[in-house]
Design a protein around this motif. Structure first.
Motif, mmCIF file in Angstrom:
data_model
loop_
_atom_site.group_PDB
_atom_site.id
_atom_site.type_symbol
_atom_site.label_atom_id
_atom_site.label_comp_id
_atom_site.label_asym_id
_atom_site.label_seq_id
_atom_site.Cartn_x
_atom_site.Cartn_y
_atom_site.Cartn_z
ATOM 1 N N PHE A 52 -26.858 -40.408 18.173
ATOM 2 C CA PHE A 52 -26.305 -41.657 18.705
ATOM 3 C C PHE A 52 -25.309 -41.331 19.818
ATOM 4 O O PHE A 52 -24.103 -41.263 19.572
ATOM 5 C CB PHE A 52 -25.608 -42.461 17.597
ATOM 6 C CG PHE A 52 -26.536 -42.854 16.493
ATOM 7 C CD1 PHE A 52 -27.544 -43.789 16.711
ATOM 8 C CD2 PHE A 52 -26.416 -42.288 15.242
ATOM 9 C CE1 PHE A 52 -28.407 -44.148 15.693
ATOM 10 C CE2 PHE A 52 -27.284 -42.636 14.210
ATOM 11 C CZ PHE A 52 -28.281 -43.573 14.445
ATOM 12 N N PRO A 53 -25.838 -41.125 21.018
ATOM 13 C CA PRO A 53 -24.951 -40.691 22.108
ATOM 14 C C PRO A 53 -23.922 -41.766 22.464
ATOM 15 O O PRO A 53 -24.109 -42.952 22.166
ATOM 16 C CB PRO A 53 -25.914 -40.437 23.261
ATOM 17 C CG PRO A 53 -27.142 -41.210 22.936
ATOM 18 C CD PRO A 53 -27.225 -41.253 21.436
ATOM 19 N N THR A 54 -22.832 -41.328 23.112
ATOM 20 C CA THR A 54 -21.713 -42.233 23.363
ATOM 21 C C THR A 54 -21.296 -42.310 24.832
ATOM 22 O O THR A 54 -20.209 -42.796 25.134
ATOM 23 C CB THR A 54 -20.479 -41.815 22.534
ATOM 24 O OG1 THR A 54 -20.027 -40.535 22.993
ATOM 25 C CG2 THR A 54 -20.783 -41.741 21.051
ATOM 26 N N GLY A 55 -22.149 -41.806 25.739
ATOM 27 C CA GLY A 55 -21.800 -41.898 27.158
ATOM 28 C C GLY A 55 -21.866 -43.340 27.641
ATOM 29 O O GLY A 55 -22.745 -44.102 27.243
ATOM 30 N N LEU A 56 -20.907 -43.720 28.484
ATOM 31 C CA LEU A 56 -20.891 -45.082 29.033
ATOM 32 C C LEU A 56 -20.808 -45.013 30.558
ATOM 33 O O LEU A 56 -19.971 -44.302 31.113
ATOM 34 C CB LEU A 56 -19.687 -45.863 28.491
ATOM 35 C CG LEU A 56 -19.728 -46.240 27.008
ATOM 36 C CD1 LEU A 56 -18.395 -46.825 26.570
ATOM 37 C CD2 LEU A 56 -20.855 -47.231 26.729
ATOM 38 N N PRO A 57 -21.676 -45.797 31.234
ATOM 39 C CA PRO A 57 -21.743 -45.727 32.701
ATOM 40 C C PRO A 57 -20.676 -46.577 33.373
ATOM 41 O O PRO A 57 -20.966 -47.443 34.192
ATOM 42 C CB PRO A 57 -23.153 -46.258 32.994
ATOM 43 C CG PRO A 57 -23.396 -47.247 31.901
ATOM 44 C CD PRO A 57 -22.664 -46.715 30.686
ATOM 45 N N THR A 58 -19.420 -46.357 32.993
ATOM 46 C CA THR A 58 -18.322 -47.060 33.647
ATOM 47 C C THR A 58 -18.128 -46.453 35.044
ATOM 48 O O THR A 58 -18.787 -45.477 35.390
ATOM 49 C CB THR A 58 -17.053 -46.919 32.793
ATOM 50 O OG1 THR A 58 -17.025 -45.619 32.212
ATOM 51 C CG2 THR A 58 -17.052 -47.923 31.658
ATOM 52 N N LYS A 59 -17.216 -47.034 35.830
ATOM 53 C CA LYS A 59 -17.051 -46.597 37.229
ATOM 54 C C LYS A 59 -16.798 -45.092 37.305
ATOM 55 O O LYS A 59 -17.290 -44.415 38.199
ATOM 56 C CB LYS A 59 -15.900 -47.358 37.893
ATOM 57 C CG LYS A 59 -16.150 -48.840 38.001
ATOM 58 C CD LYS A 59 -17.147 -49.175 39.093
ATOM 59 C CE LYS A 59 -17.393 -50.670 39.072
ATOM 60 N NZ LYS A 59 -18.358 -51.103 40.078
ATOM 61 N N ILE A 60 -15.989 -44.617 36.386
ATOM 62 C CA ILE A 60 -15.893 -43.178 36.169
ATOM 63 C C ILE A 60 -16.434 -42.978 34.765
ATOM 64 O O ILE A 60 -15.947 -43.603 33.820
ATOM 65 C CB ILE A 60 -14.427 -42.710 36.284
ATOM 66 C CG1 ILE A 60 -13.977 -42.837 37.751
ATOM 67 C CG2 ILE A 60 -14.270 -41.280 35.784
ATOM 68 C CD1 ILE A 60 -12.510 -42.577 37.962
ATOM 69 N N GLY A 61 -17.471 -42.147 34.647
ATOM 70 C CA GLY A 61 -18.172 -42.051 33.362
ATOM 71 C C GLY A 61 -17.256 -41.594 32.228
ATOM 72 O O GLY A 61 -16.456 -40.666 32.408
ATOM 73 N N VAL A 62 -17.359 -42.262 31.099
ATOM 74 C CA VAL A 62 -16.576 -41.857 29.939
ATOM 75 C C VAL A 62 -17.504 -41.655 28.744
ATOM 76 O O VAL A 62 -18.639 -42.154 28.732
ATOM 77 C CB VAL A 62 -15.486 -42.904 29.557
ATOM 78 C CG1 VAL A 62 -14.553 -43.184 30.709
ATOM 79 C CG2 VAL A 62 -16.115 -44.193 29.047
ATOM 80 N N ALA A 63 -17.036 -40.934 27.758
ATOM 81 C CA ALA A 63 -17.749 -40.810 26.490
ATOM 82 C C ALA A 63 -16.744 -41.001 25.368
ATOM 83 O O ALA A 63 -15.571 -40.665 25.517
ATOM 84 C CB ALA A 63 -18.422 -39.442 26.383
ATOM 85 N N LEU A 64 -17.236 -41.588 24.272
ATOM 86 C CA LEU A 64 -16.373 -41.877 23.126
ATOM 87 C C LEU A 64 -16.902 -41.205 21.862
ATOM 88 O O LEU A 64 -17.243 -41.879 20.881
ATOM 89 C CB LEU A 64 -16.303 -43.396 22.875
ATOM 90 C CG LEU A 64 -16.001 -44.329 24.043
ATOM 91 C CD1 LEU A 64 -16.115 -45.788 23.595
ATOM 92 C CD2 LEU A 64 -14.603 -44.056 24.583
ATOM 93 N N PRO A 65 -17.010 -39.879 21.864
ATOM 94 C CA PRO A 65 -17.576 -39.240 20.674
ATOM 95 C C PRO A 65 -16.721 -39.494 19.434
ATOM 96 O O PRO A 65 -15.500 -39.597 19.532
ATOM 97 C CB PRO A 65 -17.576 -37.749 21.039
ATOM 98 C CG PRO A 65 -16.621 -37.605 22.166
ATOM 99 C CD PRO A 65 -16.622 -38.913 22.881
ATOM 100 N N HIS A 66 -17.378 -39.622 18.299
ATOM 101 C CA HIS A 66 -16.676 -39.771 17.029
ATOM 102 C C HIS A 66 -17.664 -39.477 15.909
ATOM 103 O O HIS A 66 -18.841 -39.271 16.166
ATOM 104 C CB HIS A 66 -16.084 -41.177 16.872
ATOM 105 C CG HIS A 66 -17.066 -42.297 17.036
ATOM 106 N ND1 HIS A 66 -17.498 -42.720 18.269
ATOM 107 C CD2 HIS A 66 -17.700 -43.072 16.142
ATOM 108 C CE1 HIS A 66 -18.352 -43.723 18.106
ATOM 109 N NE2 HIS A 66 -18.496 -43.952 16.823
ATOM 110 N N THR A 67 -17.157 -39.450 14.698
ATOM 111 C CA THR A 67 -18.053 -39.240 13.575
ATOM 112 C C THR A 67 -17.477 -39.900 12.333
ATOM 113 O O THR A 67 -16.507 -40.647 12.432
ATOM 114 C CB THR A 67 -18.351 -37.742 13.349
ATOM 115 O OG1 THR A 67 -19.355 -37.622 12.348
ATOM 116 C CG2 THR A 67 -17.103 -36.987 12.895
ATOM 117 N N GLU A 68 -18.072 -39.629 11.202
ATOM 118 C CA GLU A 68 -17.724 -40.392 10.009
ATOM 119 C C GLU A 68 -16.313 -40.109 9.503
ATOM 120 O O GLU A 68 -15.763 -39.026 9.702
ATOM 121 C CB GLU A 68 -18.753 -40.126 8.917
ATOM 122 C CG GLU A 68 -20.052 -40.860 9.216
ATOM 123 C CD GLU A 68 -21.161 -40.460 8.291
ATOM 124 O OE1 GLU A 68 -20.922 -40.464 7.078
ATOM 125 O OE2 GLU A 68 -22.243 -40.139 8.786
#
Lengths: 151, 94
Positions: A52-68
């Protein structure tokens, strides 16, 4: 309350990593060091990122990795800005390649309690100006003070 | 009362933000709406159990779904948020 989730020593700038998984491991380092997460957290977050990837195509790319939650000992957030972008797959769309500059690693147990801080992160990533300031920050303190103004 | 199932990988971070956003949109439009969060792996089971009016997800879902499936990523990124909100409102107002 929420501000205690983010500490200045959980912020790293200009991280150098080869791929998204190294970016997650780097972001997790300060949390592992201060006992906020278990040793298994990184592997679990990497595994989750694959599925379940967490990359987001915001103006500057961000990712919100997390887990249980079971891998979290003390709720925390860490931030890494990357010297060079690495590709994360897109949230909800694993075939999409998203160059990411900023990683927000979320070590959360109780999302209802942390809703405020999660919403703050969402507010920040929707704000191009703030993302630029984070990306260009020369030290962790700049990012810390900037984010604190939103909490 | 409308019921929206909100799914993400762990039902921990993104779905929480998205669920609140949906409730807020419903409230602003005077529509009674409840959200239930689910992990992606449990989403189909929850869907069969609860018969929601729609599923909003920030993850890929596989399985037989006979209600509208909305990609909720716009609620996080703000990109194309209007069309996602419109899509949701169309279901909520039915």
């Amino acid at each position: 309350m929420a501000s205690s989730l983010l500490q200045e020593d959980h912020i790293q700038i200009n991280g150098i990593v080869r791929d998204q998984f190294e970016a997650i491991a780097l972001a997790a380092e300060p949390l592992l060091r201060d006992g906020s997460i278990t040793e298994d957290f990184i592997e679990a977050a990497v595994e989750r990122e694959r599925v379940f990837p967490t990359g987001l195509p915001t103006k500057i790319g961000v990712a919100l990795p997390h887990t249980e939650a079971k891998y979290v000992l003390k709720e925390s957030i860490s931030i890494v800005t990357l010297k060079n972008t690495v590709v994360f797959a897109g949230m909800g769309n694993p075939k999409e390649s998203i160059p990411v500059n900023i990683v927000f690693l979320l070590a959360i147990q109780d999302p209802q309690k942390q809703l405020g801080v999660l919403q703050t992160i969402v507010t920040i990533i929707q704000n191009e100006k703030v993302l630029h300031k984070i990306k260009d920050a020369k030290d962790p303190k700049t990012i810390y003070n900037l984010i604190k103004t939103f909490l | 009362m409308k019921l929206i199932l909100v799914a993400c990988g762990t039902a921990l971070a993104t779905s929480t933000v998205v669920a609140r956003k949906i409730e807020q949109i419903a409230q602003e439009n005077g529509i009674e709406c409840k959200t239930v969060q689910a992990k992606a792996v449990d989403a189909i089971k929850k869907y069969e159990e609860l018969h929601p009016d729609a599923i909003v997800c920030t993850c890929q879902l596989e399985g037989e779904i006979n209600v509208p499936l909305i990609n909720g990523r716009a609620f996080l990124t703000g990109i194309n948020i209007k069309s996602t909100t419109d899509q949701l409102l169309e279901i909520l107002k039915k």
